[in-house]
Design an enzyme around this catalytic site. Structure first.
Site, PDB file in Angstrom:
ATOM      1  N   GLU A  69       0.829  -1.199   0.000  1.00 33.89           N
ATOM      2  CA  GLU A  69       0.000   0.000   0.000  1.00 33.89           C
ATOM      3  C   GLU A  69       0.862   1.246   0.000  1.00 33.89           C
ATOM      4  O   GLU A  69       0.483   2.288  -0.547  1.00 33.89           O
ATOM      5  CB  GLU A  69      -0.933   0.009   1.201  1.00 33.89           C
ATOM      6  N   ARG A 119     -11.860  -0.796   8.260  1.00 35.97           N
ATOM      7  CA  ARG A 119     -11.576  -2.042   8.979  1.00 35.97           C
ATOM      8  C   ARG A 119     -10.761  -1.738  10.223  1.00 35.97           C
ATOM      9  O   ARG A 119      -9.999  -0.765  10.260  1.00 35.97           O
ATOM     10  CB  ARG A 119     -10.811  -2.974   8.044  1.00 35.97           C
TER      11      ARG A 119
END
Lengths: 1205, 336
Positions: A69, A119
């Site tokens: 990421e 999340r």
């Protein structure tokens, strides 16, 4: 019933697809990295671009998978700065890795969009489930933050996000709740391209492009600024932020005018004169809306403020919309900031009301829903009741029982929200296709009728035998119930065995329909039902239907996939759609779904539908009470006797009701708990025939679940053996006089068949009868249970009596990794089990996030176990990206502790005696016997230290706390290829380059297995994977070559199915090597598209084709040494022969044969060249540098020197 | 100038040398090489129902494996279109071959269920195949099923197919028939345009290292031509208007000459091509031409059937096994 007329296009999709559709249509570049639960957004974009779908400007967006990421954020930064429309998708830890670039992107006022399936962040434990802790960690980045609370909003707000970024220049983080929204399937109205074009102004696109970095109008960005101007420059962007709320509202208004769906930055719902108001954002809004409507219907005065725009925080809007009558406001946060005055949204609301002068309002805070904890109207009603009390508590929790800090509010279990929806709950197994069929069913109903539809799916954490529960709602009104069904009109149980492991009918309402897949006919099934089920069917007056779906599926050639058999039964019984229409539509969907897989697949599924309805039968419930034993209503077989209390509760699926005090405060859990979870999922069991067995140990070494064990023991241990317990004399001369038993753990075996496949011993009279053979579990499980219990009690053989460097010897050592929930036939777990056998009692494992951390450390149990002395692997997972560094840290600490122990030991020499100190200091601990001796010395040392008083007492206590570090530990850094080749490669490289004594085991499945088959840099050329749908173009990275280039790193490439002995030796050599070691282990995986019972054959073929050469690179200080040793023979088969036996390769041959041939030819060339190179490498002499002045230094990097000598 | 032209299944061929169904005919590139080498026609690899279904079911199962079974995984593979799966793969090959080649392209089909057989033969015919070869390949191991029942099933299939497709139909026969001539004539009566003699089965073998039973592809040897030579020679006079193709053991131009002499309209090659490549067609043609030139033949038509059971100088070897005499003439080598 069926849809008539025209209107906006509708689709029945999940939140991820809803957001991704817009993101793809509005992007030129999509960069990403897979992470649950956001992965599907990137996968959708990749699929669509692969199929040539264009964005609204007519171009096909370029979708690029990155190595992490952090990499995705960097690429996003670059793409946006160059003036393209760029986006990415992420969640949780992935968002954290993006934070540095996010600050930069916002600081430079660069439009970009990140869509986040919000999340939980890993803290005391990892959670893949939803809450807002990730997005709240990004709230200071300077990005606009939009919160969608439903699938429709995820679709609409995606457009608002892209448009707002362009209009305001402030990048936008658009988020919705992981799983509850990202994976909830809902019927929504789609935006069309005209809607998108209307909100995306071309002048904003052009302006963004013109600001892009270009040598035609050069500027410098990313300057370094000094104290003179940095601060002022930071404030210079304020006007842009001030403009954001109005711009977002304007976009919402434009969207509303086009679609009729009106949104506000903040929205109020409820009584105009509400006294109590809750504030929240995200999916909880749905449950809150239902709650306040129902409460207000009964005259209560309550309301709800929905936050849509979270940053910049719309303080003025919030204050304006809060009814003047409100005296109590409770702000719900789905995140936790330990140590803060309150969680973020609460603080924002407090500050907003305070600044606006509404100080008379009592603002309280409630935390809810962490890690996808359920959030229901009953809980909200309880919260409203708390708010009404004379002195409501300032900070409470909702949805749990907090018996430690006493924060929780008690739900109102009498509160009901009426619904017009038909509610259906399905219990199935992951392998039986229940969830897939239900997803298809929802789409069918959603898209063919005027009904609204919702589906949500709950899974357990195991990868084999996992239980799925599907919650489906269908109704005439939009469905806002963002919580699980508790009173179902229809309950289906797709696996008969589940009746005994879960109280399935608890969820059935009175008079509901119950559909059961059973191996019994309608007139005989009753007698086979557990007592509780009989009782509930009678008490709830259920309409009970039965079908033998497995029989029907087998008859039509569908094997164990019963989904197409059960689905028509649901349609026939539920009456959601008229039966004939439903079945016609179902058949149409079969042809649509399976059409591209060939007529045979379609025909079998169509036949399944027809046969299913013939086989469906109503059960006449006997009039008389019978066979019910009220004392044992539910015969739970899941939990073994003797399990720790917490494990017992978790295995029994009672985790929801556990209070805070039942959980450890720091995330530390006991090991050795998988043995208490008796799942009994194998339909077949391997049964041993000692008359044929040759004691080779192959069955045990390949068993992924440690469910086949081998023990050698003194014959005296057979006293009191059960009648059916089998044993034989040990073959060979190494263990004279001992007996040997190969025993299956009947409740832990998955029936994968690997042991039978690998067994080399067979009967002379019938070659298909081996020394171990699969047999029906129903015929053998009961008989094998006492055998297993007895086997477990036989003492383990003294480790020093067997050779550890043989297959047989290693398998006579106790595995301390057992009964994992990994996929049946998993290719990874045999390596870990072997590791635990060789070093388990002195092993520390740093485990990267991935499959191995899930089957290794996902509650309710762990397969990492302990020996009789209470020793065993100590296991920890830090993160995905940092595992090598984390493992190195553990090693550094151990070295420090060991050195300190030695220093103290030396200091204490006068007080405890020279002899023991010298013995402790000089122990080489090369083998088990020496380690055992050292442990005895340490015990003596501790005894001596305990006896010291006076001035030495403090030092003695200090040394005693470190004394165990005088026994050598082995450190294993374990992870998959996603970690080692991609996200953790930099750290791995650094750790290997550190020269420290750590061991790295890479479980190379050649794909991101845990997140669903995305390509990694370990994916071979020509294989199909997600993000490589047209076959991976480039060659697999030679990870071993990087490591070998250091010269002092032990490197081995192993494949258990290729050569078990070589694997054993490589692990032993790696552990013994005093520097860094890297073992790359070929690990077959379900993502290879193979029959997993043949895993080892595939490994053998991989080696035989030269695709996976076995080697060991053993650095040596000896002159003339040849450190590189090839352990496999020259290729004897073509790569394509190996490859095309696996669907990951053959799929490409069936979709694009020319490309498949091309890539396979390239891959063959890779193999041929590498083999030639490795053969030369095997002749290269290379000595470790040393300083005695006699060695002849060879070039430092002989990787490029070929046959230099 | 030797005239090699022949007619097979009503199709005009420049040469009697035809590439039989084998991996040599599984790609456009190879087909073009065969045409370039002078093949009169090509027969594409058989489309086997069991194989196609097994592959489709396997791919389907692999695509579904693990799907939706735990929260992090929806599926393990991207959505894919299998445009080259089973019949579609053959269809594409036919389309490509017809677009890029001029010689006839014959499709071969082998099914186990009548519906599948008919559907796919029709599909390949519509797709452009110049003829359909029905590959009657099956192992009849069921003791309950009579030879008559098996033959009736095939005859019904031919009947149905004749009704559904317009292109010529050939049937590739098994050598293991109780009454070969009878079945051949009944097939012709049912509308079959040609017969291909004979099918070669994969035969199981025992691996003595692993003790596995393995299905092995054993390439033919020139010796294998003798069986079809006999039957072509016998059938030629019985079925004067039926196309006959000889396959098995055709390795050289001399083998082609034998085939034509006994009455074959074409001689089909597979093993020789697999061993030596497409160029073997050209070599065989050169050998055939050389032999014909030496013997003074000027056309294949002239040769065809000139040595059948009706036209051979002594046709007794066709009719009798000649077991005793042949065996008696065998000289036992000195192995003692």
């Amino acid at each position: 019933m069926l849809v008539a007329g025209r209107g906006p296009a509708i689709a029945t999709i999940d939140g991820n697809e809803a957001a991704a559709r817009v993101a793809h249509a509005l992007s030129e570049i999509v960069v990403l990295y897979p992470i649950t639960p956001a992965s599907p957004m990137g996968e959708f974009c990749d699929d669509w671009s692969g199929a040539g779908r264009r964005n609204i400007w007519g171009a096909v967006p370029d979708v690029v998978e990155m190595q992490s990421e952090a990499g995705a954020a960097g690429a996003l930064h670059g793409a946006a700065m160059k003036g393209t429309l760029a986006t990415t998708f992420t969640a949780s830890q992935g968002l954290l890795l993006m934070l540095p670039n996010m600050f930069k992107i916002a600081g430079e006022l660069t439009p970009a969009v990140v869509h986040v399936a919000a999340r939980a962040l890993a803290t005391h434990a990892l959670s893949i489930f939803g809450d807002h802790s990730d997005v709240m960690a990004a709230r200071s980045t300077g990005w606009t933050m939009l919160a969608a609370s439903s699938v429709q909003e995820a679709h609409d707000f995606a457009l608002i996000a892209h448009a707002a970024a362009l209009r305001t220049r402030v990048p936008v983080l658009h988020f919705f709740d992981g799983f509850r929204t990202s994976h909830e399937v809902d019927k929504i109205e789609l935006l069309d391209d005209e809607d998108l074009r209307a909100l995306i102004r071309e002048e904003d696109v052009v302006a963004h492009r013109m600001r892009g970095l270009s040598p035609d109008h050069p500027v410098l960005r990313g300057s370094a600024q000094n104290p003179d101007v940095f601060f002022q420059a930071r404030e210079a962007a304020n006007p842009f932020y001030e403009a954001v709320p109005a711009a977002v509202q304007a976009l919402m208004d434009e969207l509303g005018a086009r679609t009729g769906r009106a949104y506000g930055l903040v929205e109020y719902e409820g009584a105009a004169d509400a006294e109590r108001v809750v504030v929240l954002m995200g999916s909880g809004v749905g449950a809150a809306q239902e709650t306040i409507e129902e409460m207000n219907r009964y005259g209560e005065k309550v309301g709800l403020l929905k936050i849509r725009l979270y940053r910049p925080f719309p303080a003025a809007e919030l204050t304006r919309l809060l009814p003047s009558t409100a005296t109590r406001v409770c702000v719900l946060d789905r995140t936790k900031e330990p140590g803060a005055v309150g969680d973020p949204l609460y603080l924002d609301v407090v500050a907003a009301l305070n600044e606006s002068g509404r100080r008379e309002v009592l603002v309280t805070a409630a935390r809810y829903g962490l890690g996808s904890k359920e959030f229901t109207p009953r809980m909200l009603k309880g919260l409203f009741d708390e708010m009404r009390s004379a002195a409501p508590r300032r900070h409470v929790t909702v949805g749990i029982v907090d018996d430690v800090s006493h924060t929780h509010v008690t739900p109102d279990d009498t509160f009901e929200v009426p619904t017009k929806a038909v509610q259906a709950v399905f219990y199935g197994l992951g392998s039986d296709g229940t969830v897939g069929a239900n997803k298809a069913g929802i789409k069918l109903i959603g898209e063919l009728t005027n009904l609204y539809a919702q589906g949500y799916f709950v899974y357990d954490s195991r990868k084999s035998g996992s239980v799925t529960v599907s919650h489906l709602r269908f109704g005439p009104e939009p469905i806002r119930s963002t919580y699980l069904i508790s009173a179902a009109d229809f309950v289906a149980c797709h696996q008969f065995a589940q009746l005994r492991t879960a109280p399935i009918l608890d969820v059935a309402r009175h008079g509901a329909t119950f559909l059961l897949n059973a191996p019994y006919a309608a007139d005989e099934v009753w007698a086979h039902l557990p007592a509780l089920v009989q009782h509930q069917i009678r008490a709830k007056e259920l309409d009970f239907w039965v079908i033998n779906a497995n029989h029907v599926a087998r008859e039509v050639g569908l094997g164990g996939r019963i989904n197409t058999v059960m689905q028509p039964c649901f349609f026939a019984l539920s009456n959601v759609i008229p039966r004939d229409e439903a079945l016609a539509a179902l058949k149409g969907s079969i042809e649509h779904s399976y059409g591209n897989r060939g007529p045979a697949v379609v025909e079998r599924n169509l036949a399944a539908i027809d046969r299913a309805l013939d086989a469906l039968a109503r059960v006449v419930v006997p009039a008389e009470e019978d066979t019910v034993n009220d004392g044992a209503l539910l015969e739970l077989v899941g939990v073994g006797a003797g399990a720790p209390a917490l494990t017992r509760e978790l295995v029994a699926a009672h985790g929801e009701r556990l209070p805070v005090s039942a959980l450890p405060v720091d995330g530390a859990f006991p090991t050795g708990t998988s043995r208490w979870e008796k799942r009994a999922i194998g339909t077949e069991l391997p049964i041993w025939d000692p008359s044929i067995c040759i004691d080779c140990g192959k069955c045990a070494i390949v068993c992924p679940h440690a469910a086949i064990r081998m023990k050698a023991f003194d014959p005296i241990a057979l006293t009191d053996a059960p009648a059916g317990f089998q044993s034989k004399d040990c073959a060979g001369r190494d263990l004279p006089g001992l007996k040997l038993t190969v025993q299956v753990a009947p409740d832990d075996c998955t029936g994968c068949g690997l042991c039978v496949e690998i067994c080399p011993a067979h009967s002379k009279e019938a070659v298909n009868h081996k020394a171990i053979n699969l047999a029906d579990a129903l015929d053998h499980r009961d008989a094998e249970r006492p055998n297993w219990e007895f086997f477990e009690k036989i003492p383990e053989l003294d480790r020093s009596l067997v050779r550890h460097d043989t297959v047989k010897g290693s398998q006579l050592l106790q595995p301390l990794f057992e009964f994992s929930g990994a996929c049946a036939g998993c290719g990874e777990t045999p390596y870990l089990k072997l590791l635990s056998q060789l070093f388990g009692d002195r092993m520390v494992v740093a485990n990267a996030t991935g499959c191995s951390s899930i089957y290794g450390g996902n509650l309710p149990t762990t397969p990492w176990a302990q020996d009789a002395a209470g020793r065993g692997p100590a296991w920890a997972n830090s993160l995905f990206e940092d595992n090598a560094e984390f493992g190195l840290g553990l090693r550094l600490a151990s070295e420090q502790q060991s050195a300190e122990a030695r220093r103290l030991l030396d200091e204490m020499r006068p007080h405890i005696g020279d002899e023991i100190v010298s013995a402790l200091m000089q122990s080489d601990q090369a083998g088990d016997a020496e380690i055992a001796a050292q442990r005895e010395r340490v015990a003596t040392l501790k005894y001596l230290l305990a006896g010291l008083n006076g001035p030495q007492a403090a030092q003695a206590r200090r040394l005693a706390s470190l004394a165990d570090e005088l026994v050598e530990k082995t450190f294993w850094i374990v992870g998959g290829d996603g970690w080692a080749y991609d996200i953790g490669f930099g750290g791995l490289d650094h750790v290997l380059g550190s020269g420290r004594n750590v061991n790295v085991l890479v479980l190379d499945t050649e794909v991101y297995s845990n997140t669903g088959g995305q390509a990694s840099k370990a994916t071979p050329r020509g294989a199909v994977a997600k993000f490589a749908a047209s076959g991976k173009e480039t060659a697999k990275k030679d990870l071993g070559a990087f490591a070998r280039s250091y010269g002092n790193v032990y490197v081995a490439q192993v494949a258990l199915g290729g050569n078990e002995m070589q694997t054993v030796r490589a692990l032993l050599e790696a552990a013994a090597w005093p520097g860094p070691s890297l073992v790359i282990a070929y690990s077959t995986c379900i993502a290879h598209g193979i029959e997993m019972s043949t895993s080892m054959t595939h490994q053998k073929d991989a080696v035989g084709s030269g695709y996976w050469p076995l080697y060991r690179y053993h650095p040596s200080p000896e002159e003339g040494a040849h450190p590189f040793q090839l352990d496999s023979k020259a290729p004897t088969t073509a790569f394509s022969d190996f490859a095309l036996a696996e669907s990951r390769f053959s799929m490409l041959a069936r979709s694009d044969p020319e490309r498949s041939r091309h890539l396979l030819a390239m891959a063959q060339s890779d193999i041929t060249q590498r083999w030639r190179y490795y053969e030369q490498l095997a002749h290269v002499e290379r000595a470790l540098p040393h300083d005695d002045g006699t060695s002849v230094e060879l070039p430092a990097d002989d990787e490029d020197q070929g046959g230099a000598s | 100038m030797i005239d090699l032209a022949t007619t097979y299944l009503g199709l005009s061929l420049r040469s009697p040398i035809v590439a039989s169904a084998s991996p040599m005919t599984n790609s456009l590139e190879r087909l073009q090489a065969l045409e370039h080498a002078g093949a009169g026609a090509v027969v594409l690899p058989s489309l086997f129902e069991e194989e196609v279904n097994r592959e489709a079911l396997r791919l389907s199962a692999d695509l579904d494996a693990g799907s939706d079974s735990f929260p992090e995984v929806g599926s393990f593979f991207p959505p894919m279109e299998f445009e080259h799966l089973g019949p579609l793969s053959h269809l594409k090959l036919i389309t490509a071959a017809k677009a890029h080649m001029t010689i006839p392209v014959i499709a071969s089909v082998n099914g186990t269920t009548a519906g599948w057989w008919l559907r796919n033969a029709e599909l390949l015919a519509i797709g452009g195949a110049d003829a359909i070869e029905l590959n009657l390949y099956s192992v009849q191991a069921n003791p309950e099923r009579t030879a008559t029942a098996v033959e009736e099933k095939y005859l019904r299939l031919v009947d149905d197919l004749r009704f559904r497709v317009g292109v010529p139909i050939a049937v590739k026969l098994s050598p293991y028939l109780s009454s070969t001539a009878n079945f051949a004539r009944r097939l012709v009566d049912s509308g079959v345009d040609g017969l291909v003699l004979f099918n070669r089965f994969y035969q199981p073998d025992i691996n003595l290292d692993t003790l596995d039973v393995e299905n092995r592809v054993d390439l033919s040897t020139p010796e294998d031509i003798k069986l079809p030579l006999r039957w072509i020679g016998l059938l030629r006079p019985l079925l004067p208007r039926t196309s006959l193709a000889l396959t098995s053991g055709v390795h050289s131009g001399l083998d082609v000459a034998k085939a034509v002499l006994v009455g074959a309209d074409v001689a089909m090659m597979a093993s020789a091509l697999l061993r030596r490549g497409a160029g073997q067609v050209a070599l065989a043609e050169a050998e055939l031409v050389a032999w014909m030139t030496t013997r003074g033949y000027h056309s294949v038509a002239q040769m065809r059937g000139s040595m059948s059971s009706h036209t051979a100088r002594d046709a007794r070897p066709y009719e009798r096994a000649q077991y005793i005499r042949t065996l008696a003439s065998y000289h036992v080598g000195n192995h003692s």
